[in-house]
Design a protein around this motif. Sequence first.
Motif, PDB file in Angstrom:
ATOM      1  N   PHE A   1       0.825  -1.207   0.000  1.00 35.64           N
ATOM      2  CA  PHE A   1       0.000   0.000   0.000  1.00 35.64           C
ATOM      3  C   PHE A   1       0.864   1.263   0.000  1.00 35.64           C
ATOM      4  CE2 PHE A   1      -3.691  -2.423   1.644  1.00 35.64           C
ATOM      5  CZ  PHE A   1      -4.714  -1.759   1.012  1.00 35.64           C
ATOM      6  N   THR A   2       1.751   1.355   0.991  1.00 34.21           N
ATOM      7  CA  THR A   2       2.461   2.618   1.160  1.00 34.21           C
ATOM      8  C   THR A   2       3.448   2.848   0.025  1.00 34.21           C
ATOM      9  OG1 THR A   2       4.051   1.511   2.582  1.00 34.21           O
ATOM     10  CG2 THR A   2       2.253   2.649   3.657  1.00 34.21           C
ATOM     11  N   GLU A   3       3.976   1.748  -0.545  1.00 37.15           N
ATOM     12  CA  GLU A   3       4.940   1.970  -1.614  1.00 37.15           C
ATOM     13  C   GLU A   3       4.239   2.407  -2.895  1.00 37.15           C
ATOM     14  OE1 GLU A   3       8.484   1.128   0.005  1.00 37.15           O
ATOM     15  OE2 GLU A   3       6.715   1.873   0.990  1.00 37.15           O
ATOM     16  N   VAL A   4       3.059   1.863  -3.177  1.00 36.18           N
ATOM     17  CA  VAL A   4       2.334   2.354  -4.349  1.00 36.18           C
ATOM     18  C   VAL A   4       2.006   3.832  -4.153  1.00 36.18           C
ATOM     19  CG1 VAL A   4       0.238   2.132  -5.725  1.00 36.18           C
ATOM     20  CG2 VAL A   4       1.413   0.098  -4.950  1.00 36.18           C
ATOM     21  N   ALA A   5       1.606   4.189  -2.923  1.00 35.84           N
ATOM     22  CA  ALA A   5       1.292   5.593  -2.644  1.00 35.84           C
ATOM     23  C   ALA A   5       2.526   6.469  -2.848  1.00 35.84           C
ATOM     24  CB  ALA A   5       0.773   5.738  -1.214  1.00 35.84           C
ATOM     25  N   ALA A   6       3.681   6.017  -2.337  1.00 28.79           N
ATOM     26  CA  ALA A   6       4.894   6.833  -2.433  1.00 28.79           C
ATOM     27  C   ALA A   6       5.359   6.940  -3.881  1.00 28.79           C
ATOM     28  CB  ALA A   6       6.000   6.250  -1.562  1.00 28.79           C
ATOM     29  N   LEU A   7       5.240   5.850  -4.640  1.00 23.42           N
ATOM     30  CA  LEU A   7       5.632   5.904  -6.055  1.00 23.42           C
ATOM     31  C   LEU A   7       4.732   6.883  -6.807  1.00 23.42           C
ATOM     32  CD1 LEU A   7       6.440   2.185  -6.899  1.00 23.42           C
ATOM     33  CD2 LEU A   7       8.000   4.107  -7.028  1.00 23.42           C
ATOM     34  N   SER A   8       3.424   6.842  -6.537  1.00 21.34           N
ATOM     35  CA  SER A   8       2.513   7.772  -7.214  1.00 21.34           C
ATOM     36  C   SER A   8       2.921   9.207  -6.917  1.00 21.34           C
ATOM     37  CB  SER A   8       1.072   7.561  -6.746  1.00 21.34           C
ATOM     38  OG  SER A   8       0.701   6.226  -6.848  1.00 21.34           O
ATOM     39  N   ALA A   9       3.208   9.477  -5.645  1.00 22.04           N
ATOM     40  CA  ALA A   9       3.572  10.843  -5.273  1.00 22.04           C
ATOM     41  C   ALA A   9       4.895  11.240  -5.915  1.00 22.04           C
ATOM     42  CB  ALA A   9       3.652  10.959  -3.756  1.00 22.04           C
ATOM     43  N   SER A  10       5.864  10.309  -5.967  1.00 20.92           N
ATOM     44  CA  SER A  10       7.195  10.658  -6.484  1.00 20.92           C
ATOM     45  C   SER A  10       7.163  10.944  -7.974  1.00 20.92           C
ATOM     46  CB  SER A  10       8.166   9.516  -6.231  1.00 20.92           C
ATOM     47  OG  SER A  10       8.271   9.299  -4.871  1.00 20.92           O
ATOM     48  N   VAL A  11       6.443  10.108  -8.718  1.00 22.08           N
ATOM     49  CA  VAL A  11       6.335  10.334 -10.161  1.00 22.08           C
ATOM     50  C   VAL A  11       5.729  11.708 -10.404  1.00 22.08           C
ATOM     51  CG1 VAL A  11       5.097   9.558 -12.197  1.00 22.08           C
ATOM     52  CG2 VAL A  11       6.168   7.895 -10.706  1.00 22.08           C
ATOM     53  N   ASN A  12       4.713  12.006  -9.621  1.00 24.88           N
ATOM     54  CA  ASN A  12       4.004  13.268  -9.724  1.00 24.88           C
ATOM     55  C   ASN A  12       4.936  14.454  -9.457  1.00 24.88           C
ATOM     56  OD1 ASN A  12       1.795  14.855  -9.940  1.00 24.88           O
ATOM     57  ND2 ASN A  12       0.610  13.816  -8.372  1.00 24.88           N
ATOM     58  N   ILE A  13       5.708  14.346  -8.374  1.00 20.86           N
ATOM     59  CA  ILE A  13       6.586  15.452  -7.980  1.00 20.86           C
ATOM     60  C   ILE A  13       7.698  15.630  -9.010  1.00 20.86           C
ATOM     61  CG2 ILE A  13       8.300  16.136  -6.260  1.00 20.86           C
ATOM     62  CD1 ILE A  13       6.421  14.905  -4.148  1.00 20.86           C
ATOM     63  N   ALA A  14       8.301  14.505  -9.453  1.00 22.59           N
ATOM     64  CA  ALA A  14       9.397  14.611 -10.422  1.00 22.59           C
ATOM     65  C   ALA A  14       8.895  15.230 -11.725  1.00 22.59           C
ATOM     66  CB  ALA A  14      10.009  13.231 -10.671  1.00 22.59           C
ATOM     67  N   ALA A  15       7.737  14.770 -12.216  1.00 23.86           N
ATOM     68  CA  ALA A  15       7.214  15.317 -13.476  1.00 23.86           C
ATOM     69  C   ALA A  15       6.907  16.800 -13.321  1.00 23.86           C
ATOM     70  CB  ALA A  15       5.962  14.554 -13.888  1.00 23.86           C
ATOM     71  N   THR A  16       6.361  17.173 -12.157  1.00 25.23           N
ATOM     72  CA  THR A  16       6.024  18.584 -11.945  1.00 25.23           C
ATOM     73  C   THR A  16       7.287  19.439 -11.961  1.00 25.23           C
ATOM     74  OG1 THR A  16       4.212  17.818 -10.569  1.00 25.23           O
ATOM     75  CG2 THR A  16       4.759  20.142 -10.442  1.00 25.23           C
ATOM     76  N   ILE A  17       8.321  18.989 -11.254  1.00 28.01           N
ATOM     77  CA  ILE A  17       9.541  19.813 -11.182  1.00 28.01           C
ATOM     78  C   ILE A  17      10.198  19.903 -12.557  1.00 28.01           C
ATOM     79  CG2 ILE A  17      11.845  19.957 -10.173  1.00 28.01           C
ATOM     80  CD1 ILE A  17      10.749  18.749  -7.649  1.00 28.01           C
ATOM     81  N   LEU A  18      10.164  18.808 -13.307  1.00 30.04           N
ATOM     82  CA  LEU A  18      10.870  18.832 -14.589  1.00 30.04           C
ATOM     83  C   LEU A  18      10.090  19.588 -15.663  1.00 30.04           C
ATOM     84  CD1 LEU A  18      12.337  15.223 -14.697  1.00 30.04           C
ATOM     85  CD2 LEU A  18      13.566  17.353 -14.353  1.00 30.04           C
ATOM     86  N   LYS A  19       8.759  19.544 -15.622  1.00 29.12           N
ATOM     87  CA  LYS A  19       7.997  20.080 -16.756  1.00 29.12           C
ATOM     88  C   LYS A  19       7.155  21.301 -16.434  1.00 29.12           C
ATOM     89  CE  LYS A  19       7.706  18.763 -20.403  1.00 29.12           C
ATOM     90  NZ  LYS A  19       8.529  19.272 -21.521  1.00 29.12           N
ATOM     91  N   MET A  20       7.041  21.696 -15.199  1.00 31.14           N
ATOM     92  CA  MET A  20       6.121  22.797 -14.886  1.00 31.14           C
ATOM     93  C   MET A  20       6.796  23.959 -14.183  1.00 31.14           C
ATOM     94  SD  MET A  20       2.726  20.599 -13.997  1.00 31.14           S
ATOM     95  CE  MET A  20       1.782  22.011 -13.456  1.00 31.14           C
ATOM     96  N   ARG A  21       8.114  24.130 -14.413  1.00 26.18           N
ATOM     97  CA  ARG A  21       8.773  25.275 -13.797  1.00 26.18           C
ATOM     98  C   ARG A  21       8.345  26.552 -14.509  1.00 26.18           C
ATOM     99  NH1 ARG A  21      12.992  21.996 -14.517  1.00 26.18           N
ATOM    100  NH2 ARG A  21      14.136  23.508 -15.769  1.00 26.18           N
ATOM    101  N   PRO A  22       8.327  27.670 -13.789  1.00 27.50           N
ATOM    102  CA  PRO A  22       7.888  28.923 -14.415  1.00 27.50           C
ATOM    103  C   PRO A  22       8.936  29.405 -15.409  1.00 27.50           C
ATOM    104  CG  PRO A  22       8.724  29.340 -12.228  1.00 27.50           C
ATOM    105  CD  PRO A  22       8.708  27.852 -12.386  1.00 27.50           C
ATOM    106  N   PRO A  23       8.539  30.245 -16.355  1.00 30.87           N
ATOM    107  CA  PRO A  23       9.497  30.745 -17.341  1.00 30.87           C
ATOM    108  C   PRO A  23      10.686  31.382 -16.636  1.00 30.87           C
ATOM    109  CG  PRO A  23       7.279  31.539 -17.819  1.00 30.87           C
ATOM    110  CD  PRO A  23       7.199  30.801 -16.533  1.00 30.87           C
ATOM    111  N   GLY A  24      11.881  31.076 -17.109  1.00 28.46           N
ATOM    112  CA  GLY A  24      13.084  31.676 -16.527  1.00 28.46           C
ATOM    113  C   GLY A  24      13.739  30.807 -15.468  1.00 28.46           C
ATOM    114  N   MET A  25      12.988  29.862 -14.856  1.00 30.02           N
ATOM    115  CA  MET A  25      13.596  29.023 -13.820  1.00 30.02           C
ATOM    116  C   MET A  25      14.302  27.837 -14.486  1.00 30.02           C
ATOM    117  SD  MET A  25      12.072  27.106 -10.456  1.00 30.02           S
ATOM    118  CE  MET A  25      11.481  28.478  -9.493  1.00 30.02           C
ATOM    119  N   THR A  26      15.471  28.114 -15.055  1.00 30.32           N
ATOM    120  CA  THR A  26      16.263  27.030 -15.636  1.00 30.32           C
ATOM    121  C   THR A  26      16.715  26.107 -14.513  1.00 30.32           C
ATOM    122  OG1 THR A  26      18.277  28.263 -15.352  1.00 30.32           O
ATOM    123  CG2 THR A  26      17.111  28.594 -17.429  1.00 30.32           C
TER     124      THR A  26
END
Lengths: 143, 623
Positions: free
Chosen positions: B162-187
């Motif tokens: 249970f907890t590992e599926v939850a943690a994997l879901s959260a991690s994929v989400n966080i990594a994708a957000t940081i890599l693809k949703m940074r504001p303009p200029g935040m290289t």
Amino acid sequence: MYFSPAALLLALTACEKEARVIAADQPQTSPRGPQDPRAAAYENNAYQVSQGGRYFSWYGCGRCHASGSRGDLASAGARRDLPHLYASIAHGHTSGARIPPEQIWQLAGYIRSLPRIDPARRKRQDRDLRGEPQGPTWTGALR
Amino acid sequence: MSRLDETWADRPGWWGFLTTVDHKRIAARYIVTVVAMLFLAGMLALDMRLQLSAANGTRMGPQLYDESFSLHGSTMLFLVSVPVMEAMGIWLVPLMLGARNLAFPRLTAFSYWLYLGGVLMLWVPHALGITPDLGWFEYPPLSGPGYAPGHRADIWAQMITFTEVAALSASVNIAATILKMRPPGMTLARMPFFLWAMLIASLMTIFALPAVMLVTSMLIADRLVSTQFFTPAGGGDVLLFQHLFWFFGHPEVYIIFVPAVGFVSAIVEAFSRRPLFGHIAMVLSLLSISVLAFGLWVHHMFAVGLPRLGNDFYTAASMVIALPAGIQIFCWIATIGSGRPRFATPMLWVVGFIATFVIGGLSGVMVASAPLDLQLTDTYFVVAHFHYVLVGGAMFPLFGAFCYWYPKATGRMMSERWGIIAFVLIVGGFNLGFFPMHILGLEGMPRRVYTYGPEMGWDGLNLLATIGSTVSVLGGLVLVANALLSYWRGAPAGADPWGGPTLEWAAPSPPPPYNFEHTPVVTGVAPLWEHDDLPVMTGLKDDAREVLVTSVLDAIPLYRQHSPAPSIWPLLCALAVSAMFVGSIFTAWAILWGMVPIAVGLILWFWPVRGRATSGPLRARGQ
């Protein structure tokens, strides 16, 4: 909050099956006839059954009563109730008199559980216990 | 603005509660659940300390003691430490990116519901008297079918799933957000250090957690369908379990620690009122920790009996990790030393962290040496060591982060006086309680004993440890009470009470459902210190849920992406998955039949709501 009686019953039986009583006040006496209420607490409890399984190999029962052999006790466990099995361990074997009563309760509980265990699972459990002493012989840790 | 509110707000009432995909609401739920778990695990710890405070204690028997430490360890590692770090990421990452939500909002909801499933999986059976009792790592053959009768070990193993599926879901989400949703200029080069820490921790999670899911699934298979992965008599190998477990277990320690490094850096930067000293060195040392963390799991197995070369290699690797960790400590000290530090509560926690964590790090270097470890393994020295690194290294920064971002989350300030009292009680009590354990360990007191005889001479130090732990738990209660009371009675905080450098302080406190009115544009690593008026970008719709997607390296705006609306399907899918996980404790058929409702749930969750494309490579045929 609403609990269905069936769920509650399931929970209570689960507790009985899972309970683990490790204390000094274990039975010191043999069963008082076929209706002894202590029988259920042994044959339906996972821990007691498992302890019985370990004694089964320690006392070397498996030499004559190995799983799948002619002496396999699965059918005896289905046919006879626990007090009967207790009596045949305690009085039908020469070494039975030397086994403490609590352990005979556990051994008999284990035999009662045998017909309920899937043969593959019984084999798997026996494999886990292969490193335990088998009767008077112990070959050392598994390598 | 009212139109943005209308677009992003949840429906009121229960339906809104069950369907929300707002990362802030979900993170708050995570944190409330974690605090409840922390309380229960703390009570268990106190109970065990009372049992050990004098020789021949009779408060607990061996079985209850086994259950208590197993439950305490499993709860703290799987239901507190990892989820709370994920929760802080879920809450903070979009705010620090100036984004409206995470990349996969419904996955966030799914992740929480499954985490809650893991909590119930462990604690409901406990309430029924069925508690895992084999420690937090349940080695076979002790956890195999021959030695662990009943369903206790299965419950532990499925709680992990249970907890590992939850943690994997959260991690994929966080990594994708940081890599693809940074504001303009935040290289990547201008990314705040906390986001680096969350990105690295998420990637580590993605690589490490499959190992433990695999190994617990193999254990369940051994117990349920009589496979022979872990029985030597059947050609299996018990050490396989240990290797796979610690291949997860060691990186796990850093999965907990790396976000904490992020908290500490954010707090140090804000309260020293200067950008982080050695930003690049810090990022590189974090990266090297994340790589090294996967190469030293064997130091948990020195006592198992490995070839000499193996022991030497992992001793060296374990000691090497002290170098990047040392670089970070010196960078923080340099930042504080060269800045104009202000010692408010969050900064006090950083000081407590540095002092405590350095002690834990030093005892870590000691046990990293295989010969010394062989003496100290399974003694209270190890208990002292890992509580110093986990509580000192992760919980103290977490409490600091809690005090630091509390005004942002609630719009209220926490009481500074009670904050200091809680700090003194927790840090003082912790050190009073756990330092004596080093000495007890050197005197030979083994771990996991439920009592000891008076002739051992361990009474005094054990009593001291109990007193210290009690003081620490009292401090924890003060901290939680302070947070609860300040929620209603705290002074209003305003948007930026600490003068913080990163984007979350530009949003109102508490942030509205859409976080920011406009997407900020970033020109440096500490954007709020560079402009009085933050430059912004317009162009996102205010009458539809839209987020900005940018390029991975340079954060160049690429396109506007539709962000999924609230939905009940994450909850229903989590229920279907839970039914399968719980059922598979009892019968292997649950895996097969459990797939059907999951498949139905997922199909309905992802049912397309948009028409087929009329142009481009995804164009519908015949158009």
